[in-house]
Motif scaffolding. Structure first.
Motif, PDB file in Angstrom:
ATOM      1  N   THR A   1       3.873  32.273   3.289  1.00  0.00           N
ATOM      2  CA  THR A   1       3.188  31.634   4.408  1.00  0.00           C
ATOM      3  C   THR A   1       3.680  30.204   4.586  1.00  0.00           C
ATOM      4  N   VAL A   2       4.048  29.833   5.816  1.00  0.00           N
ATOM      5  CA  VAL A   2       4.486  28.474   6.098  1.00  0.00           C
ATOM      6  C   VAL A   2       3.268  27.559   6.124  1.00  0.00           C
ATOM      7  N   VAL A   3       3.259  26.549   5.252  1.00  0.00           N
ATOM      8  CA  VAL A   3       2.140  25.609   5.207  1.00  0.00           C
ATOM      9  C   VAL A   3       2.531  24.228   5.713  1.00  0.00           C
ATOM     10  N   PHE A   4       3.843  24.010   5.897  1.00  0.00           N
ATOM     11  CA  PHE A   4       4.299  22.722   6.405  1.00  0.00           C
ATOM     12  C   PHE A   4       5.690  22.893   6.997  1.00  0.00           C
ATOM     13  N   ASP A   5       5.910  22.354   8.181  1.00  0.00           N
ATOM     14  CA  ASP A   5       7.270  22.344   8.742  1.00  0.00           C
ATOM     15  C   ASP A   5       7.396  21.179   9.715  1.00  0.00           C
ATOM     16  N   ARG A   6       8.589  20.590   9.726  1.00  0.00           N
ATOM     17  CA  ARG A   6       8.806  19.393  10.531  1.00  0.00           C
ATOM     18  C   ARG A   6      10.303  19.139  10.696  1.00  0.00           C
ATOM     19  N   ASP A   7      10.685  18.656  11.881  1.00  0.00           N
ATOM     20  CA  ASP A   7      12.057  18.215  12.098  1.00  0.00           C
ATOM     21  C   ASP A   7      12.287  16.883  11.384  1.00  0.00           C
ATOM     22  N   PHE A   8      13.531  16.612  11.033  1.00  0.00           N
ATOM     23  CA  PHE A   8      13.850  15.322  10.432  1.00  0.00           C
ATOM     24  C   PHE A   8      15.138  14.784  11.041  1.00  0.00           C
ATOM     25  N   LYS A   9      15.274  13.467  10.985  1.00  0.00           N
ATOM     26  CA  LYS A   9      16.460  12.793  11.493  1.00  0.00           C
ATOM     27  C   LYS A   9      16.699  11.543  10.646  1.00  0.00           C
ATOM     28  N   VAL A  10      17.919  11.379  10.183  1.00  0.00           N
ATOM     29  CA  VAL A  10      18.289  10.240   9.341  1.00  0.00           C
ATOM     30  C   VAL A  10      19.515   9.562   9.933  1.00  0.00           C
ATOM     31  N   GLU A  11      19.485   8.235   9.963  1.00  0.00           N
ATOM     32  CA  GLU A  11      20.653   7.451  10.374  1.00  0.00           C
ATOM     33  C   GLU A  11      20.919   6.404   9.303  1.00  0.00           C
TER      34      GLU A  11
ATOM     35  N   PRO B   1       0.817  -1.218   0.000  1.00  0.00           N
ATOM     36  CA  PRO B   1       0.000   0.000   0.000  1.00  0.00           C
ATOM     37  C   PRO B   1       0.844   1.259   0.000  1.00  0.00           C
ATOM     38  N   LYS B   2       0.229   2.364  -0.414  1.00  0.00           N
ATOM     39  CA  LYS B   2       0.898   3.655  -0.414  1.00  0.00           C
ATOM     40  C   LYS B   2       0.701   4.353   0.925  1.00  0.00           C
ATOM     41  N   VAL B   3       1.727   5.091   1.318  1.00  0.00           N
ATOM     42  CA  VAL B   3       1.692   5.876   2.541  1.00  0.00           C
ATOM     43  C   VAL B   3       1.460   7.335   2.157  1.00  0.00           C
ATOM     44  N   GLN B   4       0.495   7.968   2.810  1.00  0.00           N
ATOM     45  CA  GLN B   4       0.232   9.379   2.523  1.00  0.00           C
ATOM     46  C   GLN B   4       1.389  10.231   3.016  1.00  0.00           C
ATOM     47  N   SER B   5       1.808  11.180   2.203  1.00  0.00           N
ATOM     48  CA  SER B   5       2.942  12.027   2.574  1.00  0.00           C
ATOM     49  C   SER B   5       2.578  12.934   3.741  1.00  0.00           C
ATOM     50  N   PRO B   6       3.536  13.281   4.595  1.00  0.00           N
ATOM     51  CA  PRO B   6       3.270  14.227   5.681  1.00  0.00           C
ATOM     52  C   PRO B   6       2.743  15.575   5.166  1.00  0.00           C
TER      53      PRO B   6
ATOM     54  N   THR C   1      -1.721  19.458   4.852  1.00  0.00           N
ATOM     55  CA  THR C   1      -2.336  20.520   4.049  1.00  0.00           C
ATOM     56  C   THR C   1      -3.557  20.080   3.256  1.00  0.00           C
ATOM     57  N   GLY C   2      -3.710  18.779   3.053  1.00  0.00           N
ATOM     58  CA  GLY C   2      -4.810  18.319   2.203  1.00  0.00           C
ATOM     59  C   GLY C   2      -4.524  18.480   0.728  1.00  0.00           C
ATOM     60  N   LYS C   3      -3.304  18.854   0.376  1.00  0.00           N
ATOM     61  CA  LYS C   3      -2.941  19.063  -1.027  1.00  0.00           C
ATOM     62  C   LYS C   3      -1.865  18.079  -1.450  1.00  0.00           C
ATOM     63  N   LYS C   4      -1.846  17.773  -2.745  1.00  0.00           N
ATOM     64  CA  LYS C   4      -0.815  16.913  -3.316  1.00  0.00           C
ATOM     65  C   LYS C   4      -0.008  17.708  -4.334  1.00  0.00           C
ATOM     66  N   LEU C   5       1.284  17.814  -4.101  1.00  0.00           N
ATOM     67  CA  LEU C   5       2.128  18.534  -5.049  1.00  0.00           C
ATOM     68  C   LEU C   5       2.191  17.815  -6.390  1.00  0.00           C
TER      69      LEU C   5
ATOM     70  N   SER D   1      12.655  14.001   0.500  1.00  0.00           N
ATOM     71  CA  SER D   1      11.691  14.031  -0.597  1.00  0.00           C
ATOM     72  C   SER D   1      10.381  13.360  -0.218  1.00  0.00           C
ATOM     73  N   GLN D   2      10.465  12.282   0.543  1.00  0.00           N
ATOM     74  CA  GLN D   2       9.266  11.528   0.890  1.00  0.00           C
ATOM     75  C   GLN D   2       8.328  12.287   1.819  1.00  0.00           C
ATOM     76  N   HIS D   3       8.752  13.429   2.322  1.00  0.00           N
ATOM     77  CA  HIS D   3       7.832  14.291   3.053  1.00  0.00           C
ATOM     78  C   HIS D   3       6.774  14.905   2.126  1.00  0.00           C
ATOM     79  N   LEU D   4       7.046  14.890   0.807  1.00  0.00           N
ATOM     80  CA  LEU D   4       6.229  15.673  -0.119  1.00  0.00           C
ATOM     81  C   LEU D   4       5.409  14.855  -1.101  1.00  0.00           C
ATOM     82  N   TYR D   5       5.563  13.542  -1.128  1.00  0.00           N
ATOM     83  CA  TYR D   5       4.754  12.742  -2.053  1.00  0.00           C
ATOM     84  C   TYR D   5       4.423  11.392  -1.432  1.00  0.00           C
TER      85      TYR D   5
END
Length: 239
Positions: free
Chosen positions: A186-196, A46-51, A56-60, A226-230
């Motif tokens: 206008t900020v419509v999305f913001d989030r911290d990220f961490k990668v290991e 299955p597909k995971v909805q992007s953050p 926002t309810g929008k898809k880029l 990138s996966q934050h956006l799609y």
């Protein structure tokens, strides 16, 4: 005297208990892979909805507005990785373009940065490239060296990702959770990220070159961003 084979067999309840204990041991040794495999067998992949869409309810991927991608990093990171800003910008751009998102060419954005020495006002940047969104990557940590070790590598990246919408005179409505906005930047999305990378254990330097490892770490970080956006397949999820 006759004997029945049933008398020598363990009770059904005991056999079920043994099977349950075996399953628990298998799950403990293989993490969640059994559940993932079982889920894929039953439901597919299955597909995971992007953050971004969840917020926002929008898809880029459905938008005709372009995205400008910029990246900031402090001097302590740039001293070790001078091109990390442009490298991440280029990789994230390619990932988003692959998904059908309209992205301002990374080369054009890099030239803008070289000419101006800073990103400046986001609304002016977006207007220059006729873009509706600005993706800002604020890189706060990026290193591949394991502390106090000369032989091990494990990439760790941390930071903040923000998406600004630049209206340019147009009225755009988001999900009911967000009100209609018309002011630029206008900020419509913001989030911290961490990668290991890798997430399990460090890699010995003799197993691969340091440059090859850094490039792989950069690819992993860019894909995570990138996966934050799609929307993406569950099996493609990057942590």
């Amino acid at each position: 005297m006759s004997f029945h084979s049933e008398s020598n067999s363990p009770p059904l309840a005991l056999r079920l208990l043994c099977a349950l204990l075996l399953l628990i041991v298998l799950i403990g040794t293989s993490g969640c892979s059994i559940f993932v495999m079982a889920g894929k067998a039953i439901f597919g992949d299955p597909k995971v909805q992007s953050p971004f869409t969840a917020a926002t309810g929008k898809k880029l991927t459905d938008s005709d507005e372009s995205v400008v991608i910029i990246c900031d990093a402090p001097h302590r990171i740039l001293s070790s990785f001078p091109s990390v800003q442009i490298d991440l910008l280029d990789r994230v751009s390619r990932d988003l373009e692959t998904q059908g998102i309209n992205v301002v060419p990374s080369g054009d954005v890099a030239r803008w940065y070289d000419d101006h020495g800073e990103w400046g006002d986001f609304s002016e940047l977006a207007k220059e490239f006729e873009a509706g969104y600005v993706l800002h990557i604020d890189l706060r940590k990026f290193d591949h060296r394991v502390p106090e070790s000369e032989t091990l590598m494990q990439g760790k990246a941390e930071g903040h990702i923000s998406v600004y919408h630049v209206n340019n005179g147009r009225s755009t409505k988001l999900s009911p959770a967000l009100t209609e906005y018309s002011s630029p930047g206008t900020v419509v999305f913001d989030r911290d990220f961490k990668v290991e990378f890798p997430t399990t254990y460090p890699v010995a330097r003799e197993s691969r070159s340091e440059d090859q490892f850094v490039q792989e770490f950069m690819d992993r970080t860019a894909l995570h961003l990138s996966q934050h956006l799609y929307d993406y397949r569950m099996s493609e999820s990057i942590h």
